[in-house]
Design a protein around this motif. Structure first.
Motif, PDB file in Angstrom:
ATOM      1  N   HIS A  62       0.822  -1.213   0.000  1.00 12.04           N
ATOM      2  CA  HIS A  62       0.000   0.000   0.000  1.00 12.04           C
ATOM      3  C   HIS A  62       0.855   1.261   0.000  1.00 12.04           C
ATOM      4  O   HIS A  62       2.044   1.238   0.315  1.00 12.04           O
ATOM      5  CB  HIS A  62      -0.972   0.012   1.181  1.00 12.04           C
ATOM      6  N   THR A  66       2.710   5.262   5.710  1.00 12.83           N
ATOM      7  CA  THR A  66       2.158   5.000   7.041  1.00 12.83           C
ATOM      8  C   THR A  66       0.642   4.851   7.006  1.00 12.83           C
ATOM      9  O   THR A  66      -0.025   5.071   8.004  1.00 12.83           O
ATOM     10  CB  THR A  66       2.566   6.120   8.017  1.00 12.83           C
ATOM     11  N   SER A  67       0.122   4.458   5.888  1.00 15.90           N
ATOM     12  CA  SER A  67      -1.304   4.199   5.719  1.00 15.90           C
ATOM     13  C   SER A  67      -1.573   2.750   6.118  1.00 15.90           C
ATOM     14  O   SER A  67      -0.814   2.156   6.878  1.00 15.90           O
ATOM     15  CB  SER A  67      -1.662   4.464   4.252  1.00 15.90           C
ATOM     16  N   CYS A  68      -2.625   2.189   5.591  1.00 15.44           N
ATOM     17  CA  CYS A  68      -2.903   0.770   5.809  1.00 15.44           C
ATOM     18  C   CYS A  68      -3.798   0.273   4.687  1.00 15.44           C
ATOM     19  O   CYS A  68      -4.397   1.047   3.959  1.00 15.44           O
ATOM     20  CB  CYS A  68      -3.561   0.527   7.167  1.00 15.44           C
ATOM     21  N   THR A  69      -3.867  -1.024   4.571  1.00 15.75           N
ATOM     22  CA  THR A  69      -4.783  -1.629   3.617  1.00 15.75           C
ATOM     23  C   THR A  69      -6.064  -1.962   4.363  1.00 15.75           C
ATOM     24  O   THR A  69      -6.191  -1.697   5.546  1.00 15.75           O
ATOM     25  CB  THR A  69      -4.139  -2.858   2.955  1.00 15.75           C
ATOM     26  N   ASP A  91       0.066  -5.254   5.260  1.00 17.99           N
ATOM     27  CA  ASP A  91       0.186  -4.117   6.175  1.00 17.99           C
ATOM     28  C   ASP A  91       1.552  -4.239   6.844  1.00 17.99           C
ATOM     29  O   ASP A  91       1.695  -4.765   7.944  1.00 17.99           O
ATOM     30  CB  ASP A  91      -0.923  -4.147   7.238  1.00 17.99           C
ATOM     31  N   SER A  95       2.550   0.521   9.221  1.00 21.46           N
ATOM     32  CA  SER A  95       1.145   0.722   8.871  1.00 21.46           C
ATOM     33  C   SER A  95       0.345   1.084  10.115  1.00 21.46           C
ATOM     34  O   SER A  95       0.666   0.664  11.223  1.00 21.46           O
ATOM     35  CB  SER A  95       0.554  -0.562   8.266  1.00 21.46           C
ATOM     36  N   THR A  96      -0.722   1.844   9.914  1.00 27.40           N
ATOM     37  CA  THR A  96      -1.594   2.183  11.026  1.00 27.40           C
ATOM     38  C   THR A  96      -2.548   1.034  11.312  1.00 27.40           C
ATOM     39  O   THR A  96      -2.764   0.168  10.476  1.00 27.40           O
ATOM     40  CB  THR A  96      -2.413   3.448  10.712  1.00 27.40           C
ATOM     41  N   GLY A  97      -3.098   1.028  12.521  1.00 23.78           N
ATOM     42  CA  GLY A  97      -4.108   0.045  12.878  1.00 23.78           C
ATOM     43  C   GLY A  97      -3.629  -1.099  13.752  1.00 23.78           C
ATOM     44  O   GLY A  97      -4.425  -1.947  14.145  1.00 23.78           O
ATOM     45  N   TYR A  98      -2.347  -1.134  14.083  1.00 27.26           N
ATOM     46  CA  TYR A  98      -1.808  -2.244  14.872  1.00 27.26           C
ATOM     47  C   TYR A  98      -1.096  -1.760  16.128  1.00 27.26           C
ATOM     48  O   TYR A  98      -0.336  -2.509  16.739  1.00 27.26           O
ATOM     49  CB  TYR A  98      -0.845  -3.084  14.012  1.00 27.26           C
ATOM     50  N   ARG A 103       3.418   0.939  14.391  1.00 24.13           N
ATOM     51  CA  ARG A 103       3.464   2.129  13.542  1.00 24.13           C
ATOM     52  C   ARG A 103       4.870   2.734  13.538  1.00 24.13           C
ATOM     53  O   ARG A 103       5.342   3.237  12.530  1.00 24.13           O
ATOM     54  CB  ARG A 103       2.422   3.136  14.039  1.00 24.13           C
TER      55      ARG A 103
END
Length: 196
Positions: A62, A66-69, A91, A95-98, A103
């Motif tokens: 992606h 520093t975005s995410c899928t 990811d 990646s963000t979200g974890y 991150r």
């Protein structure tokens, strides 16, 4: 059991279930611990392959970086899965979200952690017999294109790849980006030009 009801729909387009690959989140070992992605198995109700042990694999990196899928419907992924390819949408670390620590893995490590993670994701699926190690490819756009180019140039994992509008020159990016991201690379690869 409650049922969902559609309040509004912007399209009347539908796809038969036998052509839609539903993603499965996978966690795989990598350089800094574990990384994550969504695995889409090949799926086409009109065909079944009985001549191969594992399908070819397309790994997706992606943008951001520093975005995410995500796991929402993606016609571009379904295009490949309906044609016999497995897809791993990664990811990578950063990646963000974890969580915060995940991150922060990309700090001063862009072009290292992300490349390690896409390569290790592909190798993990080969080890699990979910992908053919002789037919691995990768693609990504923007920052994901940078990851793609790095994976193709510095690792011996993928046989093919496509960098879609990818970043190919960090010096040019640092010198010619918009104000919002003018110092973004400082945290990803180091201060420019001081750490060049």
């Amino acid at each position: 059991k409650d049922t969902a009801s559609i309040l509004a729909c912007s399209s009347s387009l539908t796809f038969p279930d036998e052509f839609i690959s539903v993603p499965k989140q996978v966690e795989f070992p990598t350089t800094l611990g574990s990384a994550f992605g969504y695995y889409y198995a090949p799926k086409n109700g009109n065909y079944h392959c009985s001549t191969e042990n594992a399908p070819p694999l397309l790994v997706k990196a992606h943008g951001g970086p520093t975005s995410c899928t995500g796991a929402s419907f993606n016609a571009a992924i379904q295009y490949w899965t309906s044609r016999g390819y497995a897809v791993l949408d990664v990811d990578y670390g950063g990646s963000t979200g974890y969580g915060r620590d995940y991150r922060r893995r990309l700090r001063k490590n862009w072009g290292i952690v992300d490349i390690d993670d896409v390569c290790n994701g592909a190798n993990y699926l080969v080890k699990e017999s979910l992908a053919d190690g002789d037919r691995l490819c990768i693609d990504g756009g923007s920052a994901g294109g940078y990851t793609t180019l790095g994976a193709l140039a510095f690792r011996n994992v993928f046989q093919a790849g496509t960098s879609l509008y990818g970043i190919g020159d960090l010096t040019a990016l640092a010198g010619d980006t918009h104000k919002f991201e003018s110092r973004y690379l400082d945290g990803l690869v180091g201060l420019f030009p001081e750490d060049e």
